[in-house]
Design a protein around this motif. Sequence first.
Motif, PDB file in Angstrom:
ATOM      1  N   ILE A  61      -7.059  16.697  19.809  1.00 44.86           N
ATOM      2  CA  ILE A  61      -8.171  17.648  19.876  1.00 44.86           C
ATOM      3  C   ILE A  61      -8.697  17.937  18.469  1.00 44.86           C
ATOM      4  O   ILE A  61      -9.911  17.960  18.238  1.00 44.86           O
ATOM      5  CB  ILE A  61      -7.738  18.949  20.592  1.00 44.86           C
ATOM      6  CG1 ILE A  61      -7.493  18.676  22.074  1.00 44.86           C
ATOM      7  CG2 ILE A  61      -8.780  20.052  20.401  1.00 44.86           C
ATOM      8  CD1 ILE A  61      -6.789  19.816  22.812  1.00 44.86           C
ATOM      9  N   LEU A  62      -7.789  18.138  17.520  1.00 41.46           N
ATOM     10  CA  LEU A  62      -8.198  18.438  16.153  1.00 41.46           C
ATOM     11  C   LEU A  62      -8.936  17.264  15.511  1.00 41.46           C
ATOM     12  O   LEU A  62      -9.932  17.463  14.803  1.00 41.46           O
ATOM     13  CB  LEU A  62      -6.987  18.846  15.311  1.00 41.46           C
ATOM     14  CG  LEU A  62      -6.316  20.157  15.726  1.00 41.46           C
ATOM     15  CD1 LEU A  62      -5.036  20.381  14.925  1.00 41.46           C
ATOM     16  CD2 LEU A  62      -7.265  21.328  15.572  1.00 41.46           C
ATOM     17  N   ILE A  63      -8.467  16.054  15.742  1.00 43.92           N
ATOM     18  CA  ILE A  63      -9.161  14.877  15.200  1.00 43.92           C
ATOM     19  C   ILE A  63     -10.498  14.682  15.904  1.00 43.92           C
ATOM     20  O   ILE A  63     -11.512  14.394  15.264  1.00 43.92           O
ATOM     21  CB  ILE A  63      -8.284  13.610  15.316  1.00 43.92           C
ATOM     22  CG1 ILE A  63      -7.061  13.718  14.407  1.00 43.92           C
ATOM     23  CG2 ILE A  63      -9.098  12.360  14.958  1.00 43.92           C
ATOM     24  CD1 ILE A  63      -6.057  12.596  14.571  1.00 43.92           C
ATOM     25  N   ALA A  64     -10.523  14.847  17.211  1.00 40.03           N
ATOM     26  CA  ALA A  64     -11.755  14.637  17.982  1.00 40.03           C
ATOM     27  C   ALA A  64     -12.834  15.644  17.619  1.00 40.03           C
ATOM     28  O   ALA A  64     -14.030  15.321  17.680  1.00 40.03           O
ATOM     29  CB  ALA A  64     -11.455  14.707  19.475  1.00 40.03           C
ATOM     30  N   ALA A  65     -12.444  16.846  17.234  1.00 43.40           N
ATOM     31  CA  ALA A  65     -13.425  17.902  16.949  1.00 43.40           C
ATOM     32  C   ALA A  65     -14.441  17.460  15.900  1.00 43.40           C
ATOM     33  O   ALA A  65     -15.645  17.695  16.054  1.00 43.40           O
ATOM     34  CB  ALA A  65     -12.714  19.175  16.500  1.00 43.40           C
ATOM     35  N   ILE A  66     -13.986  16.800  14.841  1.00 42.41           N
ATOM     36  CA  ILE A  66     -14.917  16.399  13.788  1.00 42.41           C
ATOM     37  C   ILE A  66     -15.913  15.359  14.293  1.00 42.41           C
ATOM     38  O   ILE A  66     -17.081  15.369  13.919  1.00 42.41           O
ATOM     39  CB  ILE A  66     -14.178  15.923  12.518  1.00 42.41           C
ATOM     40  CG1 ILE A  66     -15.169  15.918  11.337  1.00 42.41           C
ATOM     41  CG2 ILE A  66     -13.532  14.563  12.721  1.00 42.41           C
ATOM     42  CD1 ILE A  66     -14.486  15.825   9.999  1.00 42.41           C
ATOM     43  N   PHE A  67     -15.462  14.482  15.173  1.00 41.34           N
ATOM     44  CA  PHE A  67     -16.377  13.478  15.729  1.00 41.34           C
ATOM     45  C   PHE A  67     -17.398  14.121  16.656  1.00 41.34           C
ATOM     46  O   PHE A  67     -18.592  13.839  16.560  1.00 41.34           O
ATOM     47  CB  PHE A  67     -15.596  12.384  16.465  1.00 41.34           C
ATOM     48  CG  PHE A  67     -14.810  11.504  15.549  1.00 41.34           C
ATOM     49  CD1 PHE A  67     -15.439  10.513  14.808  1.00 41.34           C
ATOM     50  CD2 PHE A  67     -13.439  11.667  15.406  1.00 41.34           C
ATOM     51  CE1 PHE A  67     -14.722   9.702  13.944  1.00 41.34           C
ATOM     52  CE2 PHE A  67     -12.718  10.857  14.549  1.00 41.34           C
ATOM     53  CZ  PHE A  67     -13.359   9.876  13.814  1.00 41.34           C
ATOM     54  N   SER A  97     -19.852  16.283  14.668  1.00 39.83           N
ATOM     55  CA  SER A  97     -20.733  15.436  13.870  1.00 39.83           C
ATOM     56  C   SER A  97     -21.786  14.762  14.742  1.00 39.83           C
ATOM     57  O   SER A  97     -22.968  14.694  14.372  1.00 39.83           O
ATOM     58  CB  SER A  97     -19.915  14.396  13.115  1.00 39.83           C
ATOM     59  OG  SER A  97     -20.749  13.566  12.345  1.00 39.83           O
ATOM     60  N   GLY A  98     -21.374  14.256  15.890  1.00 38.89           N
ATOM     61  CA  GLY A  98     -22.327  13.622  16.805  1.00 38.89           C
ATOM     62  C   GLY A  98     -23.368  14.600  17.299  1.00 38.89           C
ATOM     63  O   GLY A  98     -24.564  14.295  17.338  1.00 38.89           O
ATOM     64  N   LEU A  99     -22.940  15.805  17.663  1.00 38.96           N
ATOM     65  CA  LEU A  99     -23.884  16.815  18.137  1.00 38.96           C
ATOM     66  C   LEU A  99     -24.822  17.274  17.024  1.00 38.96           C
ATOM     67  O   LEU A  99     -26.003  17.539  17.272  1.00 38.96           O
ATOM     68  CB  LEU A  99     -23.134  17.996  18.747  1.00 38.96           C
ATOM     69  CG  LEU A  99     -22.351  17.679  20.027  1.00 38.96           C
ATOM     70  CD1 LEU A  99     -21.560  18.904  20.478  1.00 38.96           C
ATOM     71  CD2 LEU A  99     -23.265  17.173  21.136  1.00 38.96           C
ATOM     72  N   SER A 100     -24.321  17.344  15.799  1.00 33.32           N
ATOM     73  CA  SER A 100     -25.187  17.759  14.693  1.00 33.32           C
ATOM     74  C   SER A 100     -26.260  16.712  14.414  1.00 33.32           C
ATOM     75  O   SER A 100     -27.373  17.056  14.008  1.00 33.32           O
ATOM     76  CB  SER A 100     -24.371  18.044  13.432  1.00 33.32           C
ATOM     77  OG  SER A 100     -23.927  16.858  12.827  1.00 33.32           O
ATOM     78  N   LYS A 101     -25.940  15.451  14.644  1.00 37.51           N
ATOM     79  CA  LYS A 101     -26.956  14.399  14.490  1.00 37.51           C
ATOM     80  C   LYS A 101     -28.083  14.591  15.503  1.00 37.51           C
ATOM     81  O   LYS A 101     -29.247  14.344  15.199  1.00 37.51           O
ATOM     82  CB  LYS A 101     -26.326  13.020  14.651  1.00 37.51           C
ATOM     83  CG  LYS A 101     -25.462  12.586  13.475  1.00 37.51           C
ATOM     84  CD  LYS A 101     -24.722  11.304  13.785  1.00 37.51           C
ATOM     85  CE  LYS A 101     -23.928  10.809  12.599  1.00 37.51           C
ATOM     86  NZ  LYS A 101     -22.884  11.732  12.145  1.00 37.51           N
ATOM     87  N   ALA A 150     -23.210   8.175  20.230  1.00 35.20           N
ATOM     88  CA  ALA A 150     -22.385   7.716  21.355  1.00 35.20           C
ATOM     89  C   ALA A 150     -20.931   7.553  20.937  1.00 35.20           C
ATOM     90  O   ALA A 150     -20.020   8.025  21.634  1.00 35.20           O
ATOM     91  CB  ALA A 150     -22.937   6.409  21.924  1.00 35.20           C
ATOM     92  N   VAL A 151     -20.708   6.889  19.803  1.00 42.58           N
ATOM     93  CA  VAL A 151     -19.332   6.675  19.343  1.00 42.58           C
ATOM     94  C   VAL A 151     -18.646   8.009  19.086  1.00 42.58           C
ATOM     95  O   VAL A 151     -17.505   8.230  19.506  1.00 42.58           O
ATOM     96  CB  VAL A 151     -19.306   5.786  18.074  1.00 42.58           C
ATOM     97  CG1 VAL A 151     -17.945   5.813  17.397  1.00 42.58           C
ATOM     98  CG2 VAL A 151     -19.697   4.357  18.417  1.00 42.58           C
ATOM     99  N   GLU A 152     -19.348   8.912  18.408  1.00 43.48           N
ATOM    100  CA  GLU A 152     -18.710  10.167  18.022  1.00 43.48           C
ATOM    101  C   GLU A 152     -18.467  11.099  19.215  1.00 43.48           C
ATOM    102  O   GLU A 152     -17.361  11.617  19.377  1.00 43.48           O
ATOM    103  CB  GLU A 152     -19.553  10.876  16.959  1.00 43.48           C
ATOM    104  CG  GLU A 152     -19.518  10.145  15.629  1.00 43.48           C
ATOM    105  CD  GLU A 152     -20.396  10.764  14.572  1.00 43.48           C
ATOM    106  OE1 GLU A 152     -19.996  10.702  13.396  1.00 43.48           O
ATOM    107  OE2 GLU A 152     -21.473  11.315  14.908  1.00 43.48           O
TER     108      GLU A 152
END
Length: 135
Positions: A27-33, A36-40, A68-70
């Motif tokens: 969960i902690l690793i996924a949060a940054i992805f 980041s994807g939503l901010s894009k 998509a990846v993030e």
Amino acid sequence: MNTATAQLTPAASSEGIIRFLPLVGRILIAAIFILSGLSKLSDPAGTMAYIASVGLPLPAVALAGAVAVEVIGGALLISGYRLRTVAAALALFSLVTAVFFHAQLGDQNQFIHFFKNVAMAGGLLQIVAFGKGRD
């Protein structure tokens, strides 16, 4: 000692906590992805300009692919679905983005972002190697 007391020993309690650590870590690793994807998505024009500024072709396609990846990759990482494959893809994505977007190592901010991506790839490779952790 009765059974109820035995279940509350520190060893039993820490075993219960340890069982959830792989999920918490994902969960902690996924949060940054995911973030980041939503901010894009919140500034697609700015993101495409940034993509173009580093010389990558087809910024709109690159934006869609990155989002998509993030976002999807982050969600799959949390869910545990095809975990090793997803973690490997996110590790590769992290290294590629480090090279293309954070390679100006003389700039302290870029230096930190470069090695943040490298560290994330390292954590993801731990997931590739060890999977979901304890069952």
